[in-house]
Design an enzyme around this catalytic site. Structure first.
Site, PDB file in Angstrom:
ATOM      1  CG  ASP A   1      48.710  32.088  51.965  1.00 17.49           C
ATOM      2  OD1 ASP A   1      48.752  33.296  51.710  1.00 17.49           O
ATOM      3  OD2 ASP A   1      48.968  31.618  53.090  1.00 17.49           O
TER       4      ASP A   1
ATOM      5  NE  ARG B   1      48.061  27.429  51.532  1.00 13.40           N
ATOM      6  CZ  ARG B   1      49.346  27.348  51.793  1.00 13.40           C
ATOM      7  NH1 ARG B   1      50.079  26.409  51.202  1.00 13.40           N
ATOM      8  NH2 ARG B   1      49.924  28.170  52.649  1.00 13.40           N
TER       9      ARG B   1
ATOM     10  NE  ARG C   1      55.677  31.640  48.317  1.00 16.09           N
ATOM     11  CZ  ARG C   1      55.647  31.983  49.610  1.00 16.09           C
ATOM     12  NH1 ARG C   1      56.641  31.640  50.420  1.00 16.09           N
ATOM     13  NH2 ARG C   1      54.637  32.694  50.076  1.00 16.09           N
TER      14      ARG C   1
ATOM     15  CE  LYS D   1      52.058  35.841  49.830  1.00 15.25           C
ATOM     16  NZ  LYS D   1      51.168  34.807  50.373  1.00 15.25           N
ATOM     17  CG  HIS D   2      56.372  37.707  52.636  1.00  8.26           C
ATOM     18  ND1 HIS D   2      56.706  37.008  51.490  1.00  8.26           N
ATOM     19  CD2 HIS D   2      55.367  36.996  53.222  1.00  8.26           C
ATOM     20  CE1 HIS D   2      55.958  35.912  51.396  1.00  8.26           C
ATOM     21  NE2 HIS D   2      55.132  35.882  52.429  1.00  8.26           N
TER      22      HIS D   2
ATOM     23  CG  HIS E   1      56.680  29.396  57.248  1.00  8.63           C
ATOM     24  ND1 HIS E   1      57.161  29.862  56.052  1.00  8.63           N
ATOM     25  CD2 HIS E   1      55.337  29.613  57.229  1.00  8.63           C
ATOM     26  CE1 HIS E   1      56.156  30.336  55.333  1.00  8.63           C
ATOM     27  NE2 HIS E   1      55.042  30.201  56.030  1.00  8.63           N
TER      28      HIS E   1
ATOM     29  CG  ASP F   1      53.393  35.882  57.226  1.00  8.76           C
ATOM     30  OD1 ASP F   1      52.424  35.096  57.131  1.00  8.76           O
ATOM     31  OD2 ASP F   1      54.421  35.753  56.538  1.00  8.76           O
TER      32      ASP F   1
END
Length: 361
Positions: free
Chosen positions: A69, A77, A144, A174-175, A187, A258
């Protein structure tokens, strides 16, 4: 030493740190596994990352697909030695201030820099772009997202996709069908979006429809329930994946679940049940992150679903530039100018609200 030929399975797993342990090597050699997703905990520096990806790719043939990601903003990351990428909302701000053409040019440069730098380190795929609309309701999406306007989101995502292609990478929208309207973070909870299908069609679904038509390679559905359409979360729903995404929209690419360890997926039962429901709903590949024990539980007596397109779809996600070619591109003045341009778009505000989206340390 002979490298074993093991067809890629439909599970994407992860690892704990900077190098593979013997236990992890055995896990990644399992026929159930076809790919690996990396996190911040797997990155020390660029040379270490190149060593790690080479070690992963040397395990078996065809090589495991390596993903990350790496969107920009709060979700990047790898930092040290990489160009700092702006939050996608920065491109939306350029759209509003300077017009569509300037924003699309910027998005193309972001995609190119993002993909080329990852390609140089042996990464196949970044799970990007985010196609969610920014309704102002959902902190986990927030900046985002490119924009609230579906046309702006679609056009900026398409420009980013063109840049990704130059850097050797495919896109993953996504999503699906849109996470931006709900308040909850999937999450941590299972959010519900009570809008009708017609409301979703006129707004959130539009970027997915346009990007599907323009060659988007993969889609990742949301762990969100849309009760007026189906009582199951989108990633577990045949209505969403087989009827709407495949049949109505005509999407022909790869469907990644996911992460099946997210709270939004846990209500479906144990990991075997979550995977089974995902495959039956229409997912090609399932992600199981941050829980190697669950990967081991899943691969015990695992029966690979009947999916004659799986090998082809996995291969379609493989990097098309290659590490050596990407490293050569990075030495050019043109690319270095693109890096400087993209770095100039990033700001400390991009990571306000934290960088741990979907991350476990």
């Amino acid at each position: 030493m002979t490298v074993p030929h093991i067809p890629r399975g439909p599970v994407m797993a992860d690892i704990a740190a900077f190098r593979l342990t013997e236990e992890e090597k055995q896990r990644l050699l399992d026929p159930a596994v076809g790919g690996i997703i990396l996190f911040r905990r797997n990155f020390q520096n660029i040379e270490q990352l190149k060593t790690l990806t080479a070690e992963i790719k040397a395990l078996r043939t065809p090589e495991l697909i390596i993903a990350v990601d790496h969107e920009g903003g709060r979700v990047q990351r790898f930092i040290e030695g990489f160009t700092r990428l702006p939050a996608m909302s920065t491109l939306g701000e350029i759209w509003d201030k300077d017009g569509a053409s300037a924003a699309e040019t910027a998005a193309g440069q972001v995609g190119r820099v993002l993909a080329t730098e990852l390609s140089a380190c042996g990464i196949d795929l970044s799970f990007t772009p985010v196609l969610d609309l920014d309704w102002g309701n959902c902190p986990v999406i927030g900046n985002r997202s490119f924009h609230r306007n579906p046309e702006a989101v679609a056009r900026l995502a398409l420009a980013l996709q063109k840049g990704l292609t130059k850097g050797g990478m495919k896109s993953c929208g996504k999503h699906f069908p849109g996470h931006g309207f709900v308040e909850g973070d999937s999450h941590l909870v299972l959010p519900e979006d009570w809008r009708s299908l017609s409301e979703l069609e006129t707004a959130d679904l539009a970027p997915f429809r346009i990007m599907s038509r323009e060659g988007m390679a993969a889609v990742m559905p949301a762990h969100v329930v849309y009760p007026q359409v189906d009582t199951k979360p989108a990633g577990f729903s045949e209505i969403w994946l087989k009827q709407i995404l495949r049949r109505d929209i005509g999407f022909k690419g790869v469907i990644f679940s996911d992460d099946l360890t997210m709270e939004g997926a846990c209500g479906a039962g144990g990991i075997k049940e979550r995977a089974r429901i995902s495959f039956e709903a229409g997912c090609d590949i399932v992600l199981v992150c941050n829980r190697p024990d669950l990967v081991d539980e899943l691969r015990e007596d695992f029966r690979i679903p009947d999916n004659p397109t799986l090998a082809q779809r996995w291969q379609y996600m493989a990097n098309t530039l290659g590490s050596a070619a990407a490293q050569a591109v990075m030495q050019t003045a043109d690319f270095q100018a693109a890096q400087a341009f993209v770095a100039g778009l990033a700001s400390p505000q991009d990571t306000a609200g934290g960088v741990k989206v979907g991350e476990a340390f």
